[in-house]
Design a protein around this motif. Sequence first.
Motif, mmCIF file in Angstrom:
data_model
loop_
_atom_site.group_PDB
_atom_site.id
_atom_site.type_symbol
_atom_site.label_atom_id
_atom_site.label_comp_id
_atom_site.label_asym_id
_atom_site.label_seq_id
_atom_site.Cartn_x
_atom_site.Cartn_y
_atom_site.Cartn_z
ATOM 1 N N UNK A 64 0.821 -1.212 0.000
ATOM 2 C CA UNK A 64 0.000 0.000 0.000
ATOM 3 C C UNK A 64 0.855 1.262 0.000
ATOM 4 N N UNK A 65 1.907 1.270 0.823
ATOM 5 C CA UNK A 65 2.635 2.542 1.003
ATOM 6 C C UNK A 65 4.152 2.390 1.035
ATOM 7 N N UNK A 66 4.664 1.303 0.488
ATOM 8 C CA UNK A 66 6.108 1.129 0.486
ATOM 9 C C UNK A 66 6.639 0.819 1.874
ATOM 10 N N UNK A 67 7.825 1.357 2.183
ATOM 11 C CA UNK A 67 8.476 1.043 3.455
ATOM 12 C C UNK A 67 8.069 2.008 4.575
ATOM 13 N N UNK A 68 6.878 2.598 4.474
ATOM 14 C CA UNK A 68 6.381 3.476 5.536
ATOM 15 C C UNK A 68 6.162 2.670 6.812
ATOM 16 N N UNK A 69 6.492 3.265 7.942
ATOM 17 C CA UNK A 69 6.509 2.538 9.211
ATOM 18 C C UNK A 69 5.112 2.167 9.693
ATOM 19 N N UNK A 70 4.213 3.141 9.750
ATOM 20 C CA UNK A 70 2.913 2.917 10.378
ATOM 21 C C UNK A 70 2.075 1.848 9.672
ATOM 22 N N UNK A 71 1.915 1.888 8.344
ATOM 23 C CA UNK A 71 1.116 0.844 7.684
ATOM 24 C C UNK A 71 1.689 -0.558 7.871
ATOM 25 N N UNK A 72 3.016 -0.678 7.805
ATOM 26 C CA UNK A 72 3.631 -1.995 7.978
ATOM 27 C C UNK A 72 3.474 -2.485 9.416
ATOM 28 N N UNK A 73 3.536 -1.559 10.382
ATOM 29 C CA UNK A 73 3.367 -1.934 11.783
ATOM 30 C C UNK A 73 1.942 -2.397 12.060
ATOM 31 N N UNK A 74 0.975 -1.609 11.587
ATOM 32 C CA UNK A 74 -0.426 -1.970 11.796
ATOM 33 C C UNK A 74 -0.746 -3.289 11.098
ATOM 34 N N UNK A 75 -0.272 -3.444 9.859
ATOM 35 C CA UNK A 75 -0.511 -4.683 9.121
ATOM 36 C C UNK A 75 0.104 -5.891 9.800
ATOM 37 N N UNK A 76 1.334 -5.748 10.284
ATOM 38 C CA UNK A 76 1.996 -6.861 10.960
ATOM 39 C C UNK A 76 1.304 -7.244 12.249
ATOM 40 N N UNK A 77 0.880 -6.245 13.026
ATOM 41 C CA UNK A 77 0.183 -6.529 14.281
ATOM 42 C C UNK A 77 -1.145 -7.234 14.016
ATOM 43 N N UNK A 78 -1.884 -6.757 13.020
ATOM 44 C CA UNK A 78 -3.174 -7.378 12.693
ATOM 45 C C UNK A 78 -2.989 -8.819 12.228
ATOM 46 N N UNK A 79 -1.985 -9.051 11.382
ATOM 47 C CA UNK A 79 -1.747 -10.406 10.874
ATOM 48 C C UNK A 79 -1.355 -11.353 12.000
#
Length: 290
Positions: A64-79
Amino acid sequence: MSLYQFLIEPFVQFGFMNRALGGAMILSLSAGPVGVFLMLRRMSLTGDAMAHAILPGAAAGFLVSGLAILPMTIGGFAAGLIVALLAGLVSRFTIQREDTSLAAFYLISLALGVMLVSLKGSNVDLMHVLFGTVLALNNDALVMIGAIATISLFGLALLWRPLFAECLDPTFLRSVSKAGQAVHLMFLALVVLNLVGGFQALGTLLAVGLMMLPAAAARFWVRSLEGMCALAVLFGAISSYFGLLISYHLSVASGPAIILVAGAIYVTSLFFGRRGVVFTRVTSPRHRVA
């Protein structure tokens, strides 16, 4: 080269080294105690499985947004939470144990995450997700890791007594209270949260190393739960400091260097700790002379 130039100057002269050390130290503060509870609850391999489970969520954030911190963090936590819940549901409603379910889901997650990253990114992006880039931590990442450590320590303080009871007798809490399952799920959420924080610095494949190796090493030195947690934090901090120094002076990957130092501390503790191989055999009754 003086001791100052070898031990201190890299962290004074370079901002990226300073931020990397700060991030790894903060991560050690919360990951160490979580690792102690994982070890005492005989869930060490669960931590490894959960580290892989966050990969597809982080990969989705990357798409969705490349190596941006917040989206990857939220996605990883949800998964990670989804995998933990699915494994729990499978073990509750089928004959399969939770550890087997976690193994199945983490293998699926690992393959899915690698495939998602490869759809948009390069091999460099894949290596970043899998192994992290602790030397590239920025201020936003430090704030994120600090927030995760604060939430984790507060959560552990709230769950300390029930988690301690489960370490003594895994079936006790569930037999006397209906809160046992809720405590288990909340603890898994803390595990996932710390792995997501570690993912920013060490990647999904190495994040669990800073959680488990210092905790496992601490057990060879002390008996008390509080002592193990404190020593795990100390070992994690030492691993972070000397791992970054090795990375800087030898020009090797920083994440693996940190984990290898933690591994060296574990092996040393295994043999020379107060409860390690050498001390135990020397003081064993069968080796004492009457």
